[in-house]
Design a protein around this motif. Structure first.
Motif, short mmCIF file in Angstrom:
data_model
loop_
_atom_site.label_atom_id
_atom_site.label_comp_id
_atom_site.label_asym_id
_atom_site.label_seq_id
_atom_site.Cartn_x
_atom_site.Cartn_y
_atom_site.Cartn_z
N LEU A 100 -11.31 -4.07 34.51
CA LEU A 100 -12.28 -4.75 33.64
C LEU A 100 -11.61 -5.88 32.88
N PRO A 101 -12.35 -6.91 32.48
CA PRO A 101 -13.74 -7.11 32.82
C PRO A 101 -13.91 -7.64 34.25
N GLY A 133 -18.32 -4.75 31.79
CA GLY A 133 -17.25 -4.28 30.90
C GLY A 133 -17.51 -4.62 29.45
#
Length: 412
Positions: A100-101, A133
């Motif tokens: 993530l993101p 995220g």
RNA sequence: GCGGGUGUAGCUCAGUCGGUUAGAGCGCCAGAUUGUGGCUCUGGAGGUCGCCGGUUCGAUUCCGGUCACUCGCCCCA
């Protein structure tokens, strides 16, 4: 007119239509790279459940617009009616929460069984971006800045207005929904037939009804803002502050809602007045509960999709094709030699075609129509001297150039 | 899914109050101009008048159905 027509709501894309759409796609991808997005291509069909669960059984898309069929192995599958559900499924399937993101961009055909109109097809095409995220409102600002930059780059931002609203978090949205149902139920007999149905399927939709009688009732209906809890209100205020900071103009539209069940907090549509009833050109919102709902790890998300056909119709002009050079061999020896000449020009980065048919006048006519920049005339007499005649098709000037210097003599 | 409009050449459209070979502009092809384009002139090709059925001596024209597009609703990009 031929009897062979494409199926209803589908069409062949070529020429100017294709160039316009390709420009939208190119601009989308270039802009996406500037915002750190990576390409993702998911299958154009999925197990039906992938779309059915997140979109909601009551939504029109699921209840009457999906191309669903049983394949030869007995599986229930559906041609994608939108991108988000498939992208989230891919996120889960590939364990992307490790990284993530996730900034994912996709584009391609989507399918909805609807009555076709201009700017509305059964097979149409979308650009799509998802940011998975981040749960902070600044992520929403990023996504809107991304979208706005595409519209600016395409030169169509002046034709489009960003309508922005918040649906609040799950708690706020549920409270508001209950209040709306209570309010409208008390006036049920005065609601239009459509809105009486919406009372059970999607009460928020009554807010943007076009029926005049409904609008009178809507004017006195409770507002979302009264039902936002503190966290939701703060979230929305930060989105608005961020948009002002980044310079994206918007209008707060309290009646803007989304048809799909999975949205929370930010909802938005970029709308144009130039496409009749098909005015929404790019739209999306936040969907913090979707990935968990699909069985993945609880992950926030925000995304949007843009209609490529609709965006391309707003483009002021045909993007055209890049101008190139056309090689015209005259005579048998030149015809053979022309391949080496053309390949050498391509090695140097030039765009090159050849034209071998017809007399020279005919070929120059075609070259002009194809908007070529240069014609390289290669006759047997030139071959003997190791030169070619380079004709500038804009000015009409022409001169002999040694074959070895040909590539350097043409402007790229 | 609901209501309205349209359908004649590749494109944009005339036209036939039901009657012999259905027209224009643009585009396309050829020639005037044996290897020099965009201009001009001349000539040419290209249409089962969306499709099916009905009425009629006769339908591209009237009627019905159907298909496609289109405007609004629904919904949505």
């Amino acid at each position: 007119m031929s009897k062979l027509q494409p199926a209803r709501g589908t069409r062949d894309l070529f020429g100017e239509d294709m160039r316009r759409m390709q420009k939208v796609i190119d601009t989308f991808r270039q802009t996406g790279l500037a915002y750190g997005f990576e390409d993702l291509a998911t299958p154009i069909f999925e197990f039906t459940e992938v779309f059915k669960r997140p979109l909601g059984d009551a939504s029109d898309i699921v209840s009457k617009e999906m191309y669903t069929f049983t394949d030869r192995g007995g599986e229930e599958v559906t041609l994608r009616p939108e991108f988000t559900a498939g992208v989230c499924r891919a996120f889960i399937s590939n364990g992307m929460q490790q990284n993530l993101p996730c900034r994912l961009m996709s584009h391609g055909p989507v399918f909805r069984y609807e009555r076709p109109q201009k700017g509305r097809y059964r097979q149409f095409h979308q650009i799509n971006a998802e940011l998975l995220g981040p749960a902070d409102p600044e992520a929403d600002v990023d996504m809107l800045a991304f979208a706005w930059r595409i519209l600016k780059t395409l030169g169509i931002s002046k034709d489009v207005v960003l309508h922005l609203n918040t649906l609040g978090d799950v708690e706020s949205r549920a409270a508001y929904r209950d209040a709306l149902v209570t309010y409208f139920s008390a006036h049920k007999d005065k609601l239009s037939e459509d809105s009486q149905r919406r009372l059970t399927t999607n009460p928020l939709r009554i807010l943007d009804s076009k029926d005049e009688g409904d609008r009178v009732l809507v004017a006195d209906a409770p507002n979302m803002s009264q039902f936002l809890n503190e966290a939701s209100l703060d979230f929305f205020n930060r989105v608005k502050a961020g948009l002002e900071a980044v310079g994206v103009p918007y209008v707060h539209d309290e009646r803007l809602v989304r048809g799909l069940d999975y949205y929370t907090h930010t909802a938005f549509e970029f709308v144009t007045s130039q496409l009749g009833a098909q005015g929404t050109v790019l739209a999306g919102g936040r969907y913090d509960g979707l990935i968990a709902q699909l069985g993945g790890p609880a992950t926030a998300g925000i995304g949007w999709a843009g209609g490529i056909e609709r965006l391309s119709m707003l483009l002021a002009e045909d993007p055209g094709t890049p101008r190139g050079t056309i090689v015209l061999p005259m005579g048998d020896a030149a015809t053979v030699k022309a391949f080496a000449v053309a390949e050498a020009l391509r090695d140097a980065g030039h765009l090159v075609t050849q034209d071998r048919s017809g007399n020279l006048g005919k070929r120059l006519t075609r070259a002009a129509k194809a908007n070529a920049r240069y014609a390289v005339i290669l006759g047997d007499s030139e071959l003997e001297k190791g030169v070619a005649v380079v004709k500038d098709l804009d000015s009409g000037d022409q001169r002999e150039v040694a074959l070895a210097e040909l590539a350097a003599s043409l402007e790229a």
